[in-house]
Design an enzyme around this catalytic site. Structure first.
Site, PDB file in Angstrom:
ATOM      1  N   ASP A 124      37.456   6.263 -51.835  1.00  0.00           N
ATOM      2  CA  ASP A 124      38.291   6.306 -53.038  1.00  0.00           C
ATOM      3  C   ASP A 124      39.680   6.783 -52.618  1.00  0.00           C
ATOM      4  OD1 ASP A 124      36.111   5.587 -54.547  1.00  0.00           O
ATOM      5  OD2 ASP A 124      35.607   7.633 -55.120  1.00  0.00           O
ATOM      6  N   ASP A 184      30.503   0.110 -64.138  1.00  0.00           N
ATOM      7  CA  ASP A 184      30.513   1.574 -64.275  1.00  0.00           C
ATOM      8  C   ASP A 184      29.863   1.982 -65.597  1.00  0.00           C
ATOM      9  OD1 ASP A 184      32.157   2.265 -61.875  1.00  0.00           O
ATOM     10  OD2 ASP A 184      33.650   1.082 -62.924  1.00  0.00           O
TER      11      ASP A 184
END
Length: 585
Positions: free
Chosen positions: A282, A440
């Protein structure tokens, strides 16, 4: 990768700028799906005069997809690159590499219309050193069913057809698979029962008519042709530039056929498609404006301390290189900072990809910000333009998140594929194997599955108040906004729209280290015929064997446990091997 069309040049092959994506779209729209098969014309008597520079490799780069990795691999091995500009450049090549990014039908159009195909046939028929990669192998055959039937170069008997997904095998064929070497191939001498990386939906099949060409096969539902060799002419269906040190050995053997390579590699027992272990980074700017790798706790990336700073776990390029050395099968970058104010060519993630791809020879995926946007100079960019620049900077796949949710919602309302969504545009130009959709969701607990219109499941472990059921609500904007669509409905929709892979996260499990959400992953991997990557929750090596043994996940991804050195990638793979789960070592 056989799905990114060539850009037909007017006079020469050139690497496109970001504006070239409009021509790619135009080509994709205008190309007839009923393109008639045509036998390639026999070449005229063209003279072949090889270059005398041993350090030069001639590269047929037609300006689409990720060819940067092939370039980097060639340079990594100490060679210089000469790009094909005219058919004469092919005829004069000392050694020629045809990278495998493209679609069969548009590729043949370009080869026929520019004289490149005639020169290529002459070059090959004169037994000049040639290496075709993926599409570079498929074009040698008589025809292909992709966008077809479409006639090929006709040098090898056979038809290139699509994998059959009705037998339970997922299409595209993505991942590290084993070769069965059938004859002396020279360039495969260092492989020795080790895995190589494939990513394709179409393949050529062995037959009595083409058996003299076949140097290796691979089994994925059916036995298909993995490589061919006749004299100095070689072609492979897999991607050596993405197959780590094994793949580099294939390129080295081709480029240095007479050298005394004495390195003996440890024999492995690769026998089938391996389960993939993926390292995820990330990436965002910290409070000082530097790009760092961070990690969230249920998507919160800030330290719970007085300064509340962004967690800084390292630099993205350095960590990517480390994970490549540690044995990661893929590296995934997730851009979690919005860079809307930047002109596309200046996006920080582009430089991360360019730098990482110089020394990381496994697939790279990038996600975050793959959508239409307008920069601070009021310059509009389509999602296809954004993806195109990522591909040319070194990405092999792009991951779409929030934009995919909106596209799926619209599709479920209308049941009409408009062709305008980012999934449809990018998969049409670059192929569905290049498009990953990142889902998600978070659990919404239920006492009765009839309480919602979305697909719900009975939970293995009851909810906090004893609830036996849950549905998984999809979110956008980093989990901050829930949407009226379930993970099951989203997965089915994006597969129909053209996604080739699903990255399945779970907000409830993110950063918890208690294991993957097996209920969710089983539901989605059973529902679709494309590969599913399990994500969120890994905290121990046993969690990887758990997800592979209990679900149909093709890969498992982790981040924090790798960044913090709590669970090394090598330990994960050693554990999986002990559990009888095939992995690449």
């Amino acid at each position: 990768m056989e799905a990114a069309p060539f850009t037909p040049p007017t006079s020469s092959f050139k690497t496109p700028s970001i504006s070239s994506s409009s021509s790619l779209i135009s080509l994709s729209k205008n190309f007839s799906r009923n393109h008639p098969p045509s036998k390639f014309k026999s070449p005229r008597n063209l003279s072949v005069r090889a270059s005398t520079d041993d350090s030069v490799v001639t590269l047929l780069d037609y300006g689409a997809g990720n060819v940067r990795s092939v370039r980097n691999a060639i340079r990594h091995l100490g060679f210089h690159i000469k790009d094909v500009q005219t058919p004469k450049d092919i005829l004069n090549a000392r050694r020629l590499i045809f990278p495998g990014v493209g679609a069969f039908a548009p590729a043949m159009d370009v080869l026929n219309n520019t004289g490149m195909g005639e020169a290529l046939c002459t070059y090959i028929q004169n037994d000049r050193p040639f290496l075709g990669i993926c599409l570079g192998l498929q074009l040698l055959f008589e025809s292909s069913e992709e966008n077809g039937p479409v006639g090929g170069l006709g040098l090898i008997p056979g038809v290139v057809g699509r994998f059959d997904s009705s037998n339970g095998f997922r299409v595209p064929h993505i991942g590290w698979n084993a070769l069965q070497i059938t004859k002396d191939s020279e360039i495969l001498d260092d492989i020795g029962n080790r895995h190589v990386y494939f990513v394709h939906s179409y393949r050529a099949m062995p037959s009595n008519e083409n058996k003299e060409w076949i140097s290796s096969t691979c089994n994925y539902g059916d036995e298909f042709i993995a490589s061919v060799r006749k004299g100095k002419v070689h072609a492979v269906q897999f991607h050596p530039e993405k197959s780590g040190d094994v793949g580099l050995s294939v390129l080295r053997r081709f480029l240095l056929p007479n050298s005394s390579l004495t390195e003996k590699r440890t024999e492995r027992k690769a026998s089938k498609l391996a389960k993939r272990v993926i390292a995820c980074l990330d990436v965002r700017t910290n409070d000082k404006g530097d790009l760092v790798v961070t990690k969230g706790d249920q998507y919160d990336v800030r330290e719970h301390a007085e300064k509340n700073e962004v967690r800084n776990l390292g630099k993205p390029v350095e960590l990517a290189g480390k994970y490549y050395e540690d044995g990661a099968d893929e590296v995934s970058f997730l851009n979690i900072t919005g860079f809307r104010d930047f002109p596309l060519g200046d996006l920080p993630m582009l430089q991360v990809l360019r730098s990482a791809s110089e020394n990381v020879f496994v697939p790279l995926t990038v996600g975050g910000g793959i959508r239409d946007f307008t920069d601070s100079n009021d310059r509009y960019y389509s999602s296809l333009e954004v993806a195109s620049e990522y591909f040319r900077s070194g990405a092999d796949k792009i991951s779409i998140g929030s934009d995919a949710v909106h596209a799926a919602e619209e599709y479920l309302k209308t049941k009409v594929k408009t062709g305008k969504s980012s999934i449809e545009q990018i998969s049409r130009v670059y192929g569905n194997q290049a498009v990953v959709v990142s889902i998600d969701p978070r659990r919404v607990y239920l006492n009765d599955p009839s309480d919602v219109e979305f697909k719900s499941i009975r939970l293995t472990n009851p909810g906090p108040n004893g609830e036996e059921y849950a549905w998984y609500q999809c979110t956008i904007n980093g989990g901050r906004e829930g949407r009226p669509i379930g993970a099951y409905e989203l997965a089915k929709s994006v597969e129909e729209l053209g996604a080739g892979e699903i990255l399945l996260n779970c907000i409830d499990c993110d950063g918890q280290g208690k294991g993957f959400d097996i209920d969710l992953i089983k539901m989605i991997s059973d529902a679709v015929s494309i590969p599913v990557i399990a994500s969120s929750g890994a905290g121990a090596v046993e969690h990887f064997s758990d997800v592979f043994s209990k679900t149909n996940a093709s890969a498992a991804l982790a981040a924090g446990i790798f960044h913090r050195k709590e669970v090394p990638i090598r330990s994960v793979k050693e554990h999986l091997l002990k559990e009888g789960i095939e992995v690449r070592i």
